[in-house]
Write an enzyme that holds these catalytic residues in place. Structure first.
Site, mmCIF file in Angstrom:
data_model
loop_
_atom_site.group_PDB
_atom_site.id
_atom_site.type_symbol
_atom_site.label_atom_id
_atom_site.label_comp_id
_atom_site.label_asym_id
_atom_site.label_seq_id
_atom_site.Cartn_x
_atom_site.Cartn_y
_atom_site.Cartn_z
ATOM 1 N N GLU A 76 1.106 -1.243 8.333
ATOM 2 C CA GLU A 76 0.306 -0.100 8.763
ATOM 3 C C GLU A 76 0.174 0.064 10.283
ATOM 4 O O GLU A 76 0.561 1.083 10.858
ATOM 5 C CB GLU A 76 -1.104 -0.223 8.141
ATOM 6 C CG GLU A 76 -2.136 0.747 8.665
ATOM 7 C CD GLU A 76 -1.862 2.173 8.247
ATOM 8 O OE1 GLU A 76 -1.513 2.386 7.079
ATOM 9 O OE2 GLU A 76 -1.993 3.084 9.091
ATOM 10 N N GLN A 104 0.789 -1.248 0.000
ATOM 11 C CA GLN A 104 0.000 0.000 0.000
ATOM 12 C C GLN A 104 0.816 1.291 0.000
ATOM 13 O O GLN A 104 0.501 2.229 -0.749
ATOM 14 C CB GLN A 104 -0.944 0.013 1.208
ATOM 15 C CG GLN A 104 -1.873 1.201 1.218
ATOM 16 C CD GLN A 104 -2.776 1.336 2.432
ATOM 17 O OE1 GLN A 104 -3.300 2.383 2.704
ATOM 18 N NE2 GLN A 104 -2.979 0.275 3.173
ATOM 19 N N GLY A 125 -8.170 20.879 20.809
ATOM 20 C CA GLY A 125 -7.600 22.132 20.305
ATOM 21 C C GLY A 125 -8.291 23.329 20.935
ATOM 22 O O GLY A 125 -8.932 23.217 21.986
ATOM 23 N N ASP A 148 0.557 3.763 6.045
ATOM 24 C CA ASP A 148 0.846 3.394 4.654
ATOM 25 C C ASP A 148 0.571 4.548 3.689
ATOM 26 O O ASP A 148 1.470 5.104 3.073
ATOM 27 C CB ASP A 148 -0.016 2.192 4.243
ATOM 28 C CG ASP A 148 0.555 0.894 4.771
ATOM 29 O OD1 ASP A 148 1.736 0.862 5.132
ATOM 30 O OD2 ASP A 148 -0.188 -0.105 4.823
HETATM 31 N N1 COA Z 1 12.139 -10.147 -9.147
HETATM 32 C C1 COA Z 1 12.787 -10.903 -8.239
HETATM 33 N N2 COA Z 1 12.710 -10.702 -6.914
HETATM 34 C C2 COA Z 1 11.945 -9.694 -6.501
HETATM 35 C C3 COA Z 1 11.234 -8.853 -7.385
HETATM 36 C C4 COA Z 1 11.359 -9.121 -8.772
HETATM 37 N N3 COA Z 1 10.723 -8.387 -9.677
HETATM 38 N N4 COA Z 1 10.558 -7.928 -6.677
HETATM 39 C C5 COA Z 1 10.813 -8.192 -5.392
HETATM 40 N N5 COA Z 1 11.648 -9.239 -5.280
HETATM 41 C C6 COA Z 1 12.185 -9.830 -4.056
HETATM 42 C C7 COA Z 1 13.059 -8.854 -3.294
HETATM 43 O O1 COA Z 1 14.329 -8.776 -3.847
HETATM 44 C C8 COA Z 1 13.008 -9.474 -1.923
HETATM 45 O O2 COA Z 1 13.888 -10.605 -1.902
HETATM 46 P P1 COA Z 1 15.000 -10.883 -0.754
HETATM 47 O O3 COA Z 1 14.264 -10.851 0.560
HETATM 48 O O4 COA Z 1 15.519 -12.240 -1.104
HETATM 49 O O5 COA Z 1 16.009 -9.830 -0.824
HETATM 50 C C9 COA Z 1 11.563 -9.972 -1.873
HETATM 51 O O6 COA Z 1 11.140 -10.135 -3.209
HETATM 52 C C10 COA Z 1 10.551 -8.978 -1.286
HETATM 53 O O7 COA Z 1 10.890 -8.693 -0.108
HETATM 54 P P2 COA Z 1 10.082 -7.972 1.059
HETATM 55 O O8 COA Z 1 10.020 -6.540 0.803
HETATM 56 O O9 COA Z 1 10.807 -8.442 2.259
HETATM 57 O O10 COA Z 1 8.594 -8.571 1.023
HETATM 58 P P3 COA Z 1 7.751 -9.121 2.252
HETATM 59 O O11 COA Z 1 6.430 -9.504 1.676
HETATM 60 O O12 COA Z 1 8.479 -10.183 3.007
HETATM 61 O O13 COA Z 1 7.579 -7.866 3.237
HETATM 62 C C11 COA Z 1 6.862 -5.648 3.844
HETATM 63 C C12 COA Z 1 6.580 -6.897 3.006
HETATM 64 C C13 COA Z 1 5.824 -4.601 3.453
HETATM 65 C C14 COA Z 1 6.701 -5.991 5.333
HETATM 66 C C15 COA Z 1 8.281 -5.115 3.564
HETATM 67 O O14 COA Z 1 8.451 -4.968 2.182
HETATM 68 C C16 COA Z 1 8.595 -3.802 4.267
HETATM 69 O O15 COA Z 1 8.814 -3.743 5.477
HETATM 70 N N6 COA Z 1 8.634 -2.694 3.497
HETATM 71 C C17 COA Z 1 9.003 -1.391 3.985
HETATM 72 C C18 COA Z 1 7.907 -0.768 4.811
HETATM 73 C C19 COA Z 1 6.598 -0.685 4.082
HETATM 74 O O16 COA Z 1 6.480 -0.139 3.023
HETATM 75 N N7 COA Z 1 5.570 -1.210 4.754
HETATM 76 C C20 COA Z 1 4.203 -0.985 4.375
HETATM 77 C C21 COA Z 1 3.748 -1.821 3.295
HETATM 78 S S1 COA Z 1 2.142 -1.283 2.847
#
Ligand code: COA
Length: 424
Positions: free
Chosen positions: A138, A16, A246, A167
């Site tokens: 979130e 999101q 407020g 988010d």
């Molecule tokens: N091709 C190959 N690999 C891909 C890819 C693509 N096109 N796009 C993503 N990936 C991989 C990434 O390289 C990563 O791999 P790695 O862990 O081996 O390095 C993986 O997919 C995605 O990782 P991640 O972001 O950890 O996903 P998740 O589902 O485990 O976690 C969140 C989700 C939201 C918790 C995390 O992304 C996060 O904390 N984000 C930052 C904060 C945030 O935005 N949170 C709110 C979300 S609404």
């Protein structure tokens, strides 16, 4: 022409927060190229599905006006395509878990090497510090940014809010950072890193509560109804129910039908300037002059009692009748509108704030359009892309792959099966 026409966004966002940001940029006219894993895509495509095999509303409502390319960025040919995208685009937006881009081989140093004009914008849960490596969603952000400890009723547990301030709120902050960096690049020619941490974004939106935290050191918070109820304050800003907290006291009051309709309520503000009109309206004309009621400071210890009296009046009217009666008197108030009422509200359809969109798999659905209206750059909402729908055109038109080179990339497995995905 649209405000951000010509700006190319390499959209590496998912879920999101990041998609909120890039959707806004797309509405302002940027070409938003969403990079997704072949066969999988943004996880939200399949989450909270209401129509079998159709992209979920979670996904469609956050990814309008974008193009989708599927690319395995961990495959060698996929990395080559990603390098071309980095060279071609102006902004890379991502909200992976901390370190994911580095592991992919596209950390800030590499990005700068490939394209010194690139703006690299990230959402992370936390800024640098003890929690910087944590994954965040979130409600974690709402809790760590100060919203939950200050939301809810006195004596009750910390409460999260339905507004996605962690988010979508952080996505908004990031969008501002990106356009600011684009503006600075006009003068310097250089890109830069933009970071919006969800904890920071939520705390920014809770700024008034940090204000109150410091005021608390100088005495009780007189504008909180707890003050008039003789309940002592603790060391931290308390949960204050529906207090405005407020300069102008407010509260949510029952209206006619509240016994059966959970949304038959109105937010009512006893703004000082219209106090005489309020007194006349609720049948308490004597309060206009009466010591203890006549001035705002005198009323501070009676907030709950005053609102109980106002409520005796609002309970005799529907929430819309309260609005119709108060507006001509300049008394600020607002009905509690349900999602059903908002979805059906004609004026929101007219302004494009609520939009009906047609989707080839799910059919028609409602979404929230662009909440910021630019007179010279109106936003038209177009449906979200199917997974990999634009892979072929992005490879050829944006990145210039043709002939054997195009065939090599497509047959490498880096971009998934183009025909199957477009037809999905
Ligand atoms: N091709 C190959 N690999 C891909 C890819 C693509 N096109 N796009 C993503 N990936 C991989 C990434 O390289 C990563 O791999 P790695 O862990 O081996 O390095 C993986 O997919 C995605 O990782 P991640 O972001 O950890 O996903 P998740 O589902 O485990 O976690 C969140 C989700 C939201 C918790 C995390 O992304 C996060 O904390 N984000 C930052 C904060 C945030 O935005 N949170 C709110 C979300 S609404």
């Amino acid at each position: 022409m649209k405000a951000l026409e010509g700006v190319k966004i390499l959209d590496f966002t998912h879920v999101q927060s990041g998609p909120t940001c890039t959707q806004l940029l797309a509405w302002f006219g940027a070409d938003c190229i969403k990079v997704e894993r072949p066969g999988v895509g943004d996880a939200t495509r399949g989450q909270l599905r209401d129509v079998p095999d159709a992209d979920s509303l979670y996904f469609t409502m956050l990814n309008h006006n974008k193009r989708s390319i599927t690319l395995n960025t961990k495959n060698e040919t996929g990395k080559e395509v990603l390098e071309r995208l980095v060279k071609e685009c102006d902004v890379l937006v991502e909200n992976f878990a901390p370190g994911a881009l580095d592991r992919m081989g596209f950390g800030w140093d590499r990005i700068q090497e490939l394209n010194p004009r690139m703006i690299m914008a990230s959402v992370k849960g936390f800024g640098p510090g003890p929690y910087e490596d944590c994954k965040v969603y979130e409600n974690v952000a709402q809790c760590t940014g100060g919203a939950a400890s200050t939301t809810g009723f006195l004596g009750g547990p910390p409460t999260v809010t339905g507004a996605q301030i962690g988010d979508s709120g952080t996505g908004l902050h990031l969008a501002l950072g990106i356009v600011t960096a684009l503006y600075q690049r006009e003068k310097t020619g250089r890109g830069q890193k933009v970071l919006a941490a969800m904890q920071d974004g939520v705390l920014n939106l809770c700024r008034v509560k940090l204000r109150d935290q410091q005021r608390l050191q100088h005495g009780p918070l007189n504008e909180y109804s707890q003050f008039g109820q003789d309940i002592p304050f603790g060391e931290a800003v308390p949960r204050a129910g529906n207090d405005s907290g407020g300069g102008q006291p407010g509260w949510i009051l029952k209206c006619k039908g509240w016994e059966t309709d959970p949304d038959a309520y109105v937010y009512f503000i006893t703004q000082a300037a219209v106090w005489p009109a309020i007194c006349d309206l609720i049948g308490k004309p004597e309060w206009k002059e009466e010591p203890g009621y006549a001035t705002p400071p005198e009323r501070l210890d009676k907030i709950s009692q005053i609102f109980d009296t106002v409520e005796e009046w609002t309970k005799t009217k529907s929430k819309f009748e309260v609005m119709d009666t108060c507006n001509p008197l300049n008394i600020p108030c607002g009905p509690i509108l349900s999602m059903k009422e908002l979805a059906e509200e004609p004026s929101l359809r007219e302004t494009g704030t609520v939009v009906e969109v047609d989707h080839p798999v799910r059919g028609k659905y409602l979404t929230v359009g662009c909440p910021v209206k630019l007179s010279d750059s109106p936003a038209e909402v177009t449906r979200s892309p199917l997974l990999g729908e634009h892979t072929s055109e992005i490879l050829s038109d944006v990145l210039g792959y043709t002939g054997d080179e195009y065939d090599r990339v497509v047959s490498s497995g880096a971009v998934g099966d183009i025909k199957a995905e477009a037809a999905e």
